[in-house]
Design a protein around this motif. Structure first.
Motif, PDB file in Angstrom:
ATOM      1  N   THR A 108       0.848  -1.195   0.000  1.00 51.62           N
ATOM      2  CA  THR A 108       0.000   0.000   0.000  1.00 51.62           C
ATOM      3  C   THR A 108       0.879   1.239   0.000  1.00 51.62           C
ATOM      4  OG1 THR A 108      -1.640  -1.193   1.309  1.00 51.62           O
ATOM      5  CG2 THR A 108      -1.866   1.203   1.214  1.00 51.62           C
ATOM      6  N   LYS A 136      -2.586  -0.229  -4.733  1.00 55.26           N
ATOM      7  CA  LYS A 136      -3.342   0.131  -3.524  1.00 55.26           C
ATOM      8  C   LYS A 136      -2.766   1.422  -2.953  1.00 55.26           C
ATOM      9  CE  LYS A 136      -3.326  -4.039  -1.407  1.00 55.26           C
ATOM     10  NZ  LYS A 136      -3.602  -4.973  -0.308  1.00 55.26           N
TER      11      LYS A 136
ATOM     12  N   ASN B  46      -8.736   4.720   1.656  1.00 60.70           N
ATOM     13  CA  ASN B  46      -8.149   3.706   0.769  1.00 60.70           C
ATOM     14  C   ASN B  46      -8.721   3.807  -0.634  1.00 60.70           C
ATOM     15  OD1 ASN B  46      -6.460   2.468   2.720  1.00 60.70           O
ATOM     16  ND2 ASN B  46      -8.305   1.633   3.647  1.00 60.70           N
ATOM     17  N   LYS B  48      -8.278   1.910  -4.446  1.00 59.79           N
ATOM     18  CA  LYS B  48      -7.647   0.846  -5.237  1.00 59.79           C
ATOM     19  C   LYS B  48      -7.720   1.261  -6.693  1.00 59.79           C
ATOM     20  CE  LYS B  48      -7.141  -4.059  -5.618  1.00 59.79           C
ATOM     21  NZ  LYS B  48      -7.555  -5.389  -5.299  1.00 59.79           N
TER      22      LYS B  48
END
Lengths: 148, 166
Positions: A108, A136, B46, B48
């Motif tokens: 990430t 990510k 977050n 993606k």
């Protein structure tokens, strides 16, 4: 003038116990609150505020932190480089991941961009990471405790 | 067994040397005060975003098209205008209300809340804090009890625009 004579030769002893009590309490207070984990922080970066920015429940498995300044410079590790020159550093990170049997898609990228940074720079940074197979991302923000 | 008696008669007061301890304690105290720094909590949004790959197979009919949030910037990078699916939205609060209206109370696997996606299309020079404000508005809300109610979890960026005048 009459001067009172000292009658006793004894040593005057102050009671140090309350002061020591207080001092130890202060030390305990600061020890509990001290935060040495400043590896992810950078004084140049002022994160944007968000009411929903809550600390994650657990640590990320393979975090790679990249700071982004207002001038559009990326800071990775201790290196400050233009976004265009970020690839060698990302390749190095990929090699580290590969040595642990992991792929870039499992890591990430934590983006700590300055609140006044240009969005275009943030997107360029994301693109550069995508080119190196990272997918990510975590956009970091500071918890806003205000009522706005 | 022979026990040695204290010659002094036992009335002597034993005095501890406090000075070195107090020296050290104050040094520790000064160290902690100097290094103390209040750090506010940080959190992540977050995202993606794999690099666009050629679609394999037929597109999923169940997948809703992403809601397009367009953020326009003025010359100083401040937020000049905002729209959701080409309809003007005056404030971030209105954006959140519109998203809540879209997502509704449907929660759980396969729900609109789970499948809905937001695409952020921002001007190049827009200040990043406005992007985070928009992400905050679309990704959740705080109810009266202070709990976070999740809205849209899938967020992505549209391809970057060219800088103004570039």
């Amino acid at each position: 003038m009459r001067v009172a004579k000292k009658t006793s030769e004894g040593i005057l002893e102050g009671d140090l116990t309350p002061m020591i009590d207080m001092t130890f309490q202060l030390i305990a207070f600061f020890m509990v609150l001290i935060n040495f984990s400043q590896a992810e922080q950078n004084e140049e970066i002022q994160l944007p505020d968000s009411q929903l920015a809550k600390p994650p429940d657990g640590p990320l498995e393979f975090p790679i932190t990249i700071h982004l300044t207002t001038e559009g410079m990326a800071i990775i590790g201790a290196q400050k480089v233009p976004i265009a020159a970020l690839s060698p550093f990302l390749v190095k990170e990929k090699q580290v991941l590969a040595s642990q049997g992991k792929g870039a898609n499992e890591a990430t990228i934590i983006i700590r961009a300055h609140r006044d940074a240009q969005t275009g720079h943030v997107q360029e940074l994301i693109q550069k990471c995508q080119e190196n197979d990272f997918e990510k991302f975590a956009l970091r923000a500071k918890e806003d405790v205000g009522n706005n | 067994m022979k026990v040695r008696h204290n010659k002094g008669g036992g009335d002597e007061k034993v005095e501890l040397q406090m000075t070195p301890m107090i020296d050290i304690v104050f040094q520790l105290l000064v160290f902690f005060i100097m290094t103390f720094k209040i750090v506010s909590q940080e959190g992540d949004f977050n995202i993606k975003m794999p690099l666009a790959a050629p679609a394999a197979g037929a597109p999923d009919d169940l997948q809703l098209p992403p809601m397009k949030v367009r953020l326009r910037a003025d010359a100083d990078g401040m937020l000049a205008g905002m729209s959701l699916n080409d309809t003007g939205v005056p404030t971030m609060k209105d954006l959140r209300i519109r998203i809540i209206g879209f997502v509704g109370d449907d929660r759980g696997p396969g729900s609109i809340q789970e499948t809905a996606e937001v695409e952020l299309d921002c001007d190049y020079g827009l200040r990043y804090e406005h992007v985070i404000q928009a992400i905050t508005a679309v990704s959740g809300d705080i109810d009266g009890a202070g709990n976070v109610v999740k809205l849209v979890e899938k967020i992505k960026f549209a391809p970057p625009r060219q800088p103004a005048g570039g």
